[in-house]
Design an enzyme around this catalytic site. Sequence first.
Site, PDB file in Angstrom:
ATOM      1  N   LYS A   1       0.824  -1.205   0.000  1.00  0.00           N
ATOM      2  CA  LYS A   1       0.000   0.000   0.000  1.00  0.00           C
ATOM      3  C   LYS A   1       0.858   1.255   0.000  1.00  0.00           C
ATOM      4  O   LYS A   1       1.911   1.305   0.635  1.00  0.00           O
ATOM      5  CB  LYS A   1      -0.907  -0.006   1.234  1.00  0.00           C
ATOM      6  CG  LYS A   1      -1.832   1.197   1.344  1.00  0.00           C
ATOM      7  CD  LYS A   1      -2.618   1.153   2.634  1.00  0.00           C
ATOM      8  CE  LYS A   1      -3.535   2.370   2.725  1.00  0.00           C
ATOM      9  NZ  LYS A   1      -2.790   3.638   2.721  1.00  0.00           N
TER      10      LYS A   1
ATOM     11  N   LYS B   1       7.489   1.172   1.872  1.00  0.00           N
ATOM     12  CA  LYS B   1       8.172   0.279   0.918  1.00  0.00           C
ATOM     13  C   LYS B   1       9.578   0.743   0.600  1.00  0.00           C
ATOM     14  O   LYS B   1      10.513  -0.055   0.588  1.00  0.00           O
ATOM     15  CB  LYS B   1       7.384   0.179  -0.392  1.00  0.00           C
ATOM     16  CG  LYS B   1       6.099  -0.591  -0.322  1.00  0.00           C
ATOM     17  CD  LYS B   1       5.478  -0.739  -1.689  1.00  0.00           C
ATOM     18  CE  LYS B   1       5.244   0.584  -2.370  1.00  0.00           C
ATOM     19  NZ  LYS B   1       4.310   1.468  -1.653  1.00  0.00           N
TER      20      LYS B   1
ATOM     21  N   LYS C   1       7.569   9.673  -8.799  1.00  0.00           N
ATOM     22  CA  LYS C   1       8.146  10.602  -7.813  1.00  0.00           C
ATOM     23  C   LYS C   1       9.669  10.463  -7.744  1.00  0.00           C
ATOM     24  O   LYS C   1      10.342  11.310  -7.165  1.00  0.00           O
ATOM     25  CB  LYS C   1       7.565  10.338  -6.414  1.00  0.00           C
ATOM     26  CG  LYS C   1       6.067  10.526  -6.294  1.00  0.00           C
ATOM     27  CD  LYS C   1       5.628  10.621  -4.834  1.00  0.00           C
ATOM     28  CE  LYS C   1       6.153   9.499  -3.952  1.00  0.00           C
ATOM     29  NZ  LYS C   1       5.673   8.161  -4.357  1.00  0.00           N
TER      30      LYS C   1
ATOM     31  N   ASP D   1      -0.459   0.807  -4.441  1.00  0.00           N
ATOM     32  CA  ASP D   1      -1.147  -0.452  -4.223  1.00  0.00           C
ATOM     33  C   ASP D   1      -2.149  -0.763  -5.315  1.00  0.00           C
ATOM     34  O   ASP D   1      -2.852  -1.755  -5.245  1.00  0.00           O
ATOM     35  CB  ASP D   1      -1.871  -0.429  -2.866  1.00  0.00           C
ATOM     36  CG  ASP D   1      -2.775   0.786  -2.708  1.00  0.00           C
ATOM     37  OD1 ASP D   1      -2.351   1.864  -3.107  1.00  0.00           O
ATOM     38  OD2 ASP D   1      -3.887   0.649  -2.192  1.00  0.00           O
TER      39      ASP D   1
END
Length: 291
Positions: free
Chosen positions: A8, A13, A39, A126
């Site tokens: 998610k 992460k 990003k 996610d």
Amino acid sequence: MKIAVYGKGGIGKSTTSCNISVALARRGQKVLQIGCDPKHDSTFTLTGFLIPTIIDTLQSKDYHYEDIWPEDVIHKGYGGVDCVEAGGPPAGAGCGGYVVGETVKLLKELNAFYEYDIILFDVLGDVVCGGFAAPLNYADYCVIITDNGFDALFAANRITASIREKARTHPLRLAGLVGNRTSRRDLINKYVEACPMPVIEVLPIIEDIRVSRVKGKTLFEMVGSEPSLNYVCNYYLGIADQILSQPEGIVPKEIPDRELFSLLSDLYLNPIGGGGQKKKIQENFLGFTRI
């Protein structure tokens, strides 16, 4: 070995990926981490700055691959981990899957894709559509990052469905779940009981993990000035050891969405224990355990 890390959005992460990459390097592996997010901040914790992306570099060279050198796109990060940021199309346009494909294509052109012991894809968000699922086409294993909240486990279940689908045509396996920044694991336990899969590690809530991201440093770099953080590094080294053992992995079978909602909401509404226990489970369900 190629590993795709999913979970998610906002679950941690990239911070987890960077620390796992350094842990793998500490175990003697030559590691490349590829950030798969427009990003382009996946490798910030390794490099301390936002490195140029593959797409930016290709555009600057008018997509002439022959004019690009490895040092144009591969940047050295902490602990000897090499770093690449795929970048992405402009917001609201294009497909992230195309960008991942172009990144792999360029690395192959540079004879770099097969020079590493480990390539780790850190994948955004996610929502696993065909484009976001593209790194699974190249991966041997997928690792899902979650916490003990409903939203994160719901996302993990959708990612599980993508792994099952990709495994039909690719030698892909789920290595397991990594619980990140969670003080409890009751919802995680409930989920893996209903949808069997390995739990590689569950990291407790450690403020320094969040701080490391802000500082642009891995925990391994921070431990140089803060030796008390060494125990945190051991979590990531343990994850690296499990990955390097080349686990058999599984092809998981996701739980239908409504069934999963019912499963976790039953625990939320009818917890075992008193009112304090119920309040904590409610907070987990709503995702309040994340920092």
